[in-house]
Design an enzyme around this catalytic site. Sequence first.
Site, PDB file in Angstrom:
ATOM      1  N   ASP A  94      -1.463   4.751  -6.295  1.00 58.98           N
ATOM      2  CA  ASP A  94      -0.022   4.593  -6.019  1.00 58.98           C
ATOM      3  C   ASP A  94       0.777   5.772  -6.545  1.00 58.98           C
ATOM      4  OD1 ASP A  94      -1.121   1.700  -5.931  1.00 58.98           O
ATOM      5  OD2 ASP A  94       0.809   1.715  -4.895  1.00 58.98           O
TER       6      ASP A  94
ATOM      7  N   ASN B 214      -2.948   2.682 -10.107  1.00 60.49           N
ATOM      8  CA  ASN B 214      -3.414   1.961  -8.918  1.00 60.49           C
ATOM      9  C   ASN B 214      -3.399   0.469  -9.256  1.00 60.49           C
ATOM     10  OD1 ASN B 214      -4.453   1.993  -6.175  1.00 60.49           O
ATOM     11  ND2 ASN B 214      -6.421   1.345  -7.039  1.00 60.49           N
TER      12      ASN B 214
ATOM     13  N   GLY C  99       0.861  -1.181   0.000  1.00 63.46           N
ATOM     14  CA  GLY C  99       0.000   0.000   0.000  1.00 63.46           C
ATOM     15  C   GLY C  99       0.896   1.229   0.000  1.00 63.46           C
ATOM     16  N   ALA C 100       0.612   2.162  -0.922  1.00 61.65           N
ATOM     17  CA  ALA C 100       1.561   3.245  -1.174  1.00 61.65           C
ATOM     18  C   ALA C 100       1.987   4.043   0.080  1.00 61.65           C
ATOM     19  CB  ALA C 100       0.995   4.178  -2.240  1.00 61.65           C
TER      20      ALA C 100
HETATM   21  O1  MRU Z   1       0.635  -3.968  -4.524  1.00 64.73           O
HETATM   22  P1  MRU Z   1       0.017  -3.201  -3.407  1.00 64.73           P
HETATM   23  O2  MRU Z   1      -0.842  -4.034  -2.516  1.00 64.73           O
HETATM   24  O3  MRU Z   1       1.036  -2.391  -2.650  1.00 64.73           O
HETATM   25  O4  MRU Z   1      -0.956  -2.168  -4.135  1.00 64.73           O
HETATM   26  C1  MRU Z   1      -1.729  -1.315  -3.339  1.00 64.73           C
HETATM   27  C2  MRU Z   1      -2.659  -0.474  -4.111  1.00 64.73           C
HETATM   28  O5  MRU Z   1      -2.714  -0.507  -5.306  1.00 64.73           O
HETATM   29  C3  MRU Z   1      -3.474   0.508  -3.324  1.00 64.73           C
HETATM   30  O6  MRU Z   1      -4.728   0.705  -3.906  1.00 64.73           O
HETATM   31  C4  MRU Z   1      -2.719   1.846  -3.279  1.00 64.73           C
HETATM   32  O7  MRU Z   1      -1.418   1.660  -2.835  1.00 64.73           O
HETATM   33  C5  MRU Z   1      -3.400   2.841  -2.431  1.00 64.73           C
HETATM   34  S1  MRU Z   1      -3.213   2.472  -0.736  1.00 64.73           S
HETATM   35  C6  MRU Z   1      -3.867   3.705   0.205  1.00 64.73           C
END
Ligand code: MRU
Length: 350
Positions: A238, A248, A46-47
């Site tokens: 992201d 995203n 998650g970003a």
């Molecule tokens: O691969 P991930 O699980 O890190 O991807 C996460 C996402 O795509 C989320 O939607 C994004 O980071 C937003 S989190 C507030």
Amino acid sequence: MLPTVEWKGDSVVMIDQRKLPTTEVYVTCKTANDVAKAIKTMVIRGAPAIGVAAAMGIALGMQRSKASGTKQFATEFQKTCDLMAGTRPTAVNLFWAIDKMKRVFAEAAQGGGSVDEIKQRLVAEAQRIHDEDVANCRTMGAHGASLVPDTARILTHCNAGALATAGYGTALGVIRAAAGQGKKIAVLADETRPFLQGARLTAWELVKDGIPTTVITDNMAASMMRLGEVDLVVVGADRIAANGDVANKVGTYGVAVLAKEHGIPFYVAAPISTIDLDTTDGSGIPIEERPDREVTHVGTSRLTPEGASIRNPAFDVTPAKYVTAIVTERGIARAPYDVSLAALVTGAAT
Ligand code: MRU
């Protein structure tokens, strides 16, 4: 509220998101290498959460440094920043957090700070980034809740919740804030193949909060929309380019196109640290390709035959024309995004 990632003085502790929802275990990172590995292998994801973890990883790595002089310390600092920068390429929050740490390091070093003083400044900055992220999510949630009708069936993709941030969440922050205002909310959580962030993490968080949640497979979203069972979509991001194109979790683009076709608002909730004004449009956003195994297997069970080629791009880009509004902690941006996002980032009024 659930601690996603915590500074413990001599370690960084994070809930192991690979094991949820069946097992709640914590991973203790003792070194910067441990943190980098945890980011890469999705213990934490998650970003915004990745940014917070990287800042803490840098602070941890430098705290353990044996360097006695600032020159040696600076060399180690740069190496540790490079280590974090090499973990995941798409979420710009990672690079934003590393830049923040670099700025603090430079200020402290230029001010003649000793190695010990710089160490303390880095720890304080990592903790500040953590606390600010939770506060931003709460403010973002309050802004976003104004877009949610009194009764709403909300579809979300991936996990943009407490687990994807230092706490509370971005898209799930909007949902939490709306529910907290007494609005009647029901959530449709896309399962989000291949890593199943929606089925495993979003559903886990929302069930804990008592928010009615229904998990659907990704390929069900289209007919749910056609049947009139979705009032709005809210997702995280992201990286958001200067023109409003949104990177995203892979699958978001399809959801956005479907939402437009069915006349359903498609909202993106993300902190200012996710907006990358240096990237003109979505074509400049690096898309991470993750290991084949995430597609070929669920857990230890193999799904695909040996010999089949695999693609696993972890993100996609939704063009700005599909985005109804972008919710940030500084307010809500609407098209034209090149103007509204720049104004929010620089703090100018729109
Ligand atoms: O691969 P991930 O699980 O890190 O991807 C996460 C996402 O795509 C989320 O939607 C994004 O980071 C937003 S989190 C507030």
